[in-house]
Write a protein that holds these residues in place. Sequence first.
Motif, PDB file in Angstrom:
ATOM      1  N   ARG A  52      12.201   4.193  -9.931  1.00 44.40           N
ATOM      2  CA  ARG A  52      12.667   3.658  -8.652  1.00 44.40           C
ATOM      3  C   ARG A  52      11.486   3.334  -7.744  1.00 44.40           C
ATOM      4  O   ARG A  52      11.441   2.269  -7.108  1.00 44.40           O
ATOM      5  CB  ARG A  52      13.602   4.667  -7.987  1.00 44.40           C
ATOM      6  N   ARG A  53      10.513   4.226  -7.706  1.00 44.10           N
ATOM      7  CA  ARG A  53       9.340   3.978  -6.868  1.00 44.10           C
ATOM      8  C   ARG A  53       8.483   2.850  -7.436  1.00 44.10           C
ATOM      9  O   ARG A  53       7.901   2.051  -6.685  1.00 44.10           O
ATOM     10  CB  ARG A  53       8.515   5.260  -6.732  1.00 44.10           C
ATOM     11  N   PHE A  54       8.408   2.786  -8.771  1.00 49.14           N
ATOM     12  CA  PHE A  54       7.632   1.707  -9.392  1.00 49.14           C
ATOM     13  C   PHE A  54       8.298   0.358  -9.125  1.00 49.14           C
ATOM     14  O   PHE A  54       7.622  -0.647  -8.861  1.00 49.14           O
ATOM     15  CB  PHE A  54       7.509   1.958 -10.893  1.00 49.14           C
ATOM     16  N   SER A  55       9.631   0.330  -9.193  1.00 51.31           N
ATOM     17  CA  SER A  55      10.362  -0.914  -8.910  1.00 51.31           C
ATOM     18  C   SER A  55      10.118  -1.373  -7.483  1.00 51.31           C
ATOM     19  O   SER A  55       9.969  -2.576  -7.220  1.00 51.31           O
ATOM     20  CB  SER A  55      11.866  -0.708  -9.145  1.00 51.31           C
ATOM     21  N   THR A  61       4.826  -6.135  -4.643  1.00 54.20           N
ATOM     22  CA  THR A  61       3.755  -6.901  -5.283  1.00 54.20           C
ATOM     23  C   THR A  61       4.179  -8.343  -5.524  1.00 54.20           C
ATOM     24  O   THR A  61       3.417  -9.285  -5.295  1.00 54.20           O
ATOM     25  CB  THR A  61       3.352  -6.241  -6.612  1.00 54.20           C
ATOM     26  N   LYS A  62       5.425  -8.525  -6.003  1.00 55.91           N
ATOM     27  CA  LYS A  62       5.931  -9.887  -6.223  1.00 55.91           C
ATOM     28  C   LYS A  62       6.036 -10.653  -4.910  1.00 55.91           C
ATOM     29  O   LYS A  62       5.744 -11.860  -4.859  1.00 55.91           O
ATOM     30  CB  LYS A  62       7.295  -9.820  -6.909  1.00 55.91           C
ATOM     31  N   ASN A  63       6.434  -9.965  -3.869  1.00 58.90           N
ATOM     32  CA  ASN A  63       6.505 -10.599  -2.556  1.00 58.90           C
ATOM     33  C   ASN A  63       5.130 -11.085  -2.120  1.00 58.90           C
ATOM     34  O   ASN A  63       4.960 -12.194  -1.600  1.00 58.90           O
ATOM     35  CB  ASN A  63       7.084  -9.611  -1.545  1.00 58.90           C
ATOM     36  N   LEU A  80       0.822  -1.213   0.000  1.00 59.75           N
ATOM     37  CA  LEU A  80       0.000   0.000   0.000  1.00 59.75           C
ATOM     38  C   LEU A  80       0.857   1.266   0.000  1.00 59.75           C
ATOM     39  O   LEU A  80       0.609   2.205  -0.751  1.00 59.75           O
ATOM     40  CB  LEU A  80      -0.930   0.005   1.220  1.00 59.75           C
ATOM     41  N   GLU A  81       1.867   1.290   0.854  1.00 59.03           N
ATOM     42  CA  GLU A  81       2.710   2.472   0.960  1.00 59.03           C
ATOM     43  C   GLU A  81       3.502   2.700  -0.322  1.00 59.03           C
ATOM     44  O   GLU A  81       3.624   3.841  -0.794  1.00 59.03           O
ATOM     45  CB  GLU A  81       3.654   2.328   2.156  1.00 59.03           C
ATOM     46  N   SER A  82       4.044   1.630  -0.898  1.00 57.50           N
ATOM     47  CA  SER A  82       4.820   1.794  -2.129  1.00 57.50           C
ATOM     48  C   SER A  82       3.920   2.207  -3.293  1.00 57.50           C
ATOM     49  O   SER A  82       4.327   3.010  -4.142  1.00 57.50           O
ATOM     50  CB  SER A  82       5.555   0.494  -2.469  1.00 57.50           C
ATOM     51  N   LYS A  83       2.697   1.702  -3.335  1.00 56.23           N
ATOM     52  CA  LYS A  83       1.759   2.103  -4.380  1.00 56.23           C
ATOM     53  C   LYS A  83       1.381   3.569  -4.231  1.00 56.23           C
ATOM     54  O   LYS A  83       1.281   4.303  -5.222  1.00 56.23           O
ATOM     55  CB  LYS A  83       0.501   1.229  -4.317  1.00 56.23           C
TER      56      LYS A  83
END
Length: 675
Positions: free
Chosen positions: A260-263, A269-271, A225-228
Amino acid sequence: MPTQVVQAQSSTNAFTDFIRFWKDVAAIALPYWYPTKPGERAFSDVIRAWGMLLLLILLIIALVSANTFNSFIHRYLIDVIIQEKDYSKFTYTISFYAVGLVLITLLVGFSKWIRKQIAVDWYKWLNNKILNQYFNNRAYYKVNFKADIDNPDQRLSQEIEPITSNALSFSTTFLEKILEMTTFLIIVWSISQQVAVALLAYTIIGNLIAIYLNQELIKINQAELESKADYSYSLTHVRNHAESIAFFQGEKQELNIIERRFSNFIKNTKNKINWERSQDIFNRGYRAAIEFFTLLVLGPLFIRGEIDFGQIGQATTACYFFAGALEELIREFGTSGRFSSYVERLSEFSEALEAVTKQPENVSIIKTIENNHFAFENVTLQTPNYEQVIVEDLSLAVQPGEGLLIVGPSGRGKSSLLRAIAGLWNAGTGRLVRPSLEEVLFLPQRPYIILGTLREQLLYPNTNRQMSDAELKEVLQQVNLQNLLSRVDGFDTEVPWENILSLGEQQRLAFARLIVTHPSFTILDEATSALDLKNEGHLYQQLQETKTTFISVGHRESLFNYHQWVLELSQDSSWQLVTVQDYRTQKAQEIVTNSPEKAQITIDDSPKNESQIQQEIAAEIGTIEGLSHKEIQILTNYSLSTVRSKASKGQSITTKDGLTYYYNKDPKVLKWVRV
């Protein structure tokens, strides 16, 4: 010994997190379902919500009952087909079975519809509640200073709705599947106690594993959530600052930041996908094991003739439904991890909004008195964290119809005084006397451009005001924006105005609001910084004609022409209040006194008027502040050859900061001097 300590801490933290989670849920749910504060919710709304919830529960009970009833019909139907082979009984029984299937279909559809209706109503109430908190007492402004609250826009737009929908989905699924598992467990018990005990053991083990997977998924969902949110904000940031990025040619740097933020988002997401893979394998394997074990036990019983074919069919169906219910229940436990993340972030956000609107205890604040004039009475203004004094013991009053210009070094708190007037900053001591904020119009350096039509832009903040197109055209003419209508279809056109209008046009649009509003008091913070001197003078003259009392912040020397008083803020938090005339004379004398070459001033006993004195002082300053061709070229948009050409022709030059220079051809000077 260390191992024991770690385990104890882990257990304590898990228990604390569990208690905290349910407190957060209660804070979100109780005001809607069981309001205790007067006026929190209308009684009719509460009754309606509970009525819909009761109807949903009845539909779920009816659905489980219909499934159970149909399992017995299915068992009897199999016996009729396999053993009795009676066609009349078959048609009679299958008609009942068909009615049961139709009933189950209708119950599933209506129960989901009611659940979604409840979720929407709850979402609507919760969203309005948080929005009211957000806009109450300017919390939307103050919460930006809390570093631990990220992306408030996403928390509002994307993280409230899933709370209500997930809560209803989990609750109804939990109730439905527990009833189904209990019912079908009883059915299996009546056929084979051995299978029923195995199912019960499987249920306990499955739930324990689900709880473990859920705890890990909560952390993973929180990170996702935070990274999105960070990735989404980086895209919004580019859109809001597109022109600045284009000027700096910063596309590569911005793309690197976004990538960088998308990565980071993809990594989280992969996790999450990896954990969901393990969960899906567990769910399907768990269900397959139940079906396999059921056939393994019931097959020999049928072969030995201890049960008939209908019973094995019913038991198999019951185990199938039991396994499906358990699988869906475990899946909901996994989904509740995201629900927990949403609850935690919303609770954190709500608490932050409540905290920033509360006045800190045991701290001094500036007392605000509403009256029909401006005055600072022994005001000491500090930054909101009380770490820095901006101005100390300020006392002044602005008389009706007068203009006060606030000047001083950059970063000395000129705009902070305006924040104090607006009530945004109140840390300090003393009394601030000001009119009601409804009577004050603020014009910032970068005007606020709303999402709306041209008519709404002009009428803001009172967009309900009624004005004809002819009146609005006259207002645009007054601020030199008469050509604006040729670029759009009319006053009711809605376009992205912030991208269409230049900063100078936006500042003129802000002055148009001033003409429309006719405020008694106006605050201007570098409100003409993007305008040329002609437009600036024209707008300030109209401001003076409105007889409004105004306070300006600015650096331009041309602003002195439109104000009566100057408030100068100094680096050491001191200040001085003088008339514009005295301030100009004072600064002129300081420049002459501090000049490395002491000018010889001839005293003329003949009487001189004020204009002659000012001209002499200006000439003296100009001689001392002489600039070379290269220095003038830097201060203007002209080329070096153009500067030299104007010098030879005796033409004046106005620099970008609004100052006018002419070239003094005296052999002792040969420099550009200020007029």
